[in-house]
Design a protein around this motif. Sequence first.
Motif, short mmCIF file in Angstrom:
data_model
loop_
_atom_site.label_atom_id
_atom_site.label_comp_id
_atom_site.label_asym_id
_atom_site.label_seq_id
_atom_site.Cartn_x
_atom_site.Cartn_y
_atom_site.Cartn_z
N GLU A 247 0.84 -1.20 0.00
CA GLU A 247 0.00 0.00 0.00
C GLU A 247 0.87 1.25 0.00
O GLU A 247 0.59 2.21 -0.71
CB GLU A 247 -0.95 -0.01 1.21
CG GLU A 247 -1.88 1.17 1.30
CD GLU A 247 -2.85 1.24 0.12
OE1 GLU A 247 -3.29 2.37 -0.19
OE2 GLU A 247 -3.18 0.20 -0.49
N GLU A 248 1.93 1.22 0.77
CA GLU A 248 2.85 2.37 0.82
C GLU A 248 3.49 2.61 -0.54
O GLU A 248 3.58 3.75 -1.02
CB GLU A 248 3.91 2.12 1.89
CG GLU A 248 4.73 3.32 2.24
CD GLU A 248 5.70 3.00 3.38
OE1 GLU A 248 6.90 3.27 3.19
OE2 GLU A 248 5.25 2.49 4.43
N GLU A 249 3.93 1.53 -1.21
CA GLU A 249 4.52 1.66 -2.54
C GLU A 249 3.49 2.19 -3.54
O GLU A 249 3.82 3.00 -4.41
CB GLU A 249 5.06 0.31 -3.01
CG GLU A 249 6.35 -0.10 -2.33
CD GLU A 249 6.84 -1.45 -2.80
OE1 GLU A 249 6.44 -1.91 -3.90
OE2 GLU A 249 7.64 -2.05 -2.07
N ARG A 250 2.26 1.75 -3.45
CA ARG A 250 1.20 2.21 -4.35
C ARG A 250 0.97 3.71 -4.17
O ARG A 250 0.86 4.45 -5.14
CB ARG A 250 -0.10 1.44 -4.08
CG ARG A 250 -1.20 1.72 -5.11
CD ARG A 250 -2.48 1.00 -4.78
NE ARG A 250 -3.08 1.41 -3.52
CZ ARG A 250 -3.77 2.55 -3.35
NH1 ARG A 250 -3.92 3.40 -4.33
NH2 ARG A 250 -4.31 2.84 -2.20
N GLN A 251 0.94 4.13 -2.91
CA GLN A 251 0.74 5.57 -2.64
C GLN A 251 1.92 6.40 -3.16
O GLN A 251 1.74 7.49 -3.70
CB GLN A 251 0.51 5.81 -1.15
CG GLN A 251 -0.83 5.33 -0.67
CD GLN A 251 -1.00 5.50 0.85
OE1 GLN A 251 -0.08 5.94 1.53
NE2 GLN A 251 -2.17 5.15 1.33
N LYS A 252 3.15 5.88 -3.02
CA LYS A 252 4.34 6.59 -3.53
C LYS A 252 4.24 6.71 -5.05
O LYS A 252 4.57 7.76 -5.63
CB LYS A 252 5.61 5.84 -3.17
CG LYS A 252 6.18 6.17 -1.82
CD LYS A 252 7.50 5.42 -1.66
CE LYS A 252 8.03 5.58 -0.26
NZ LYS A 252 9.28 4.84 -0.08
N ALA A 253 3.82 5.63 -5.68
CA ALA A 253 3.72 5.61 -7.14
C ALA A 253 2.68 6.63 -7.59
O ALA A 253 2.87 7.32 -8.62
CB ALA A 253 3.37 4.22 -7.65
N GLN A 254 1.61 6.79 -6.85
CA GLN A 254 0.57 7.78 -7.21
C GLN A 254 1.11 9.19 -7.06
O GLN A 254 0.80 10.08 -7.86
CB GLN A 254 -0.68 7.61 -6.33
CG GLN A 254 -1.59 6.53 -6.81
CD GLN A 254 -2.85 6.45 -5.94
OE1 GLN A 254 -2.95 7.12 -4.91
NE2 GLN A 254 -3.80 5.65 -6.37
N ARG A 255 1.90 9.43 -6.02
CA ARG A 255 2.45 10.78 -5.80
C ARG A 255 3.44 11.15 -6.89
O ARG A 255 3.55 12.32 -7.25
CB ARG A 255 3.14 10.85 -4.43
CG ARG A 255 2.15 11.09 -3.32
CD ARG A 255 2.87 11.30 -2.01
NE ARG A 255 2.57 10.11 -1.20
CZ ARG A 255 3.39 9.54 -0.34
NH1 ARG A 255 4.59 10.02 -0.17
NH2 ARG A 255 3.01 8.51 0.33
#
Length: 129
Positions: free
Chosen positions: A120-128
Amino acid sequence: MGGGGSTRRVTFEADENENITVVKGVRLSDSVIDRMKEPSSPAGRQPRGAGAVNDEELKKRIAEELALERARRDSEAQKRRLKQEQMYVRDELGKLLERERISSNEHLTRAILRERAATEEERQKAQRL
């Protein structure tokens, strides 16, 4: 042999005709009595003139039979104790395995949660980005 430690007295007496030895204070099973009735030699019983020898032989035979009975009871008691100990060990191993299974499940659940959080953290980083 056994650890019974009995202090019961056993007495030997001859009947009025001195043909039979009376044993007081001893409890014998039917199998012991049957074995005692069997002739000790293939020729059968000894002549009557050997009365004292028969008394001594009978006393010795009774003592041997009592020792055999005591050994059999001790052996059966040991077998019962062994079974109980085996059941106890089996139960304890079952409890230990259950605790291990629960612990493993907890570790696995924690690892899955960590992976999900990292994903989830990696997904959020990718969105940012």
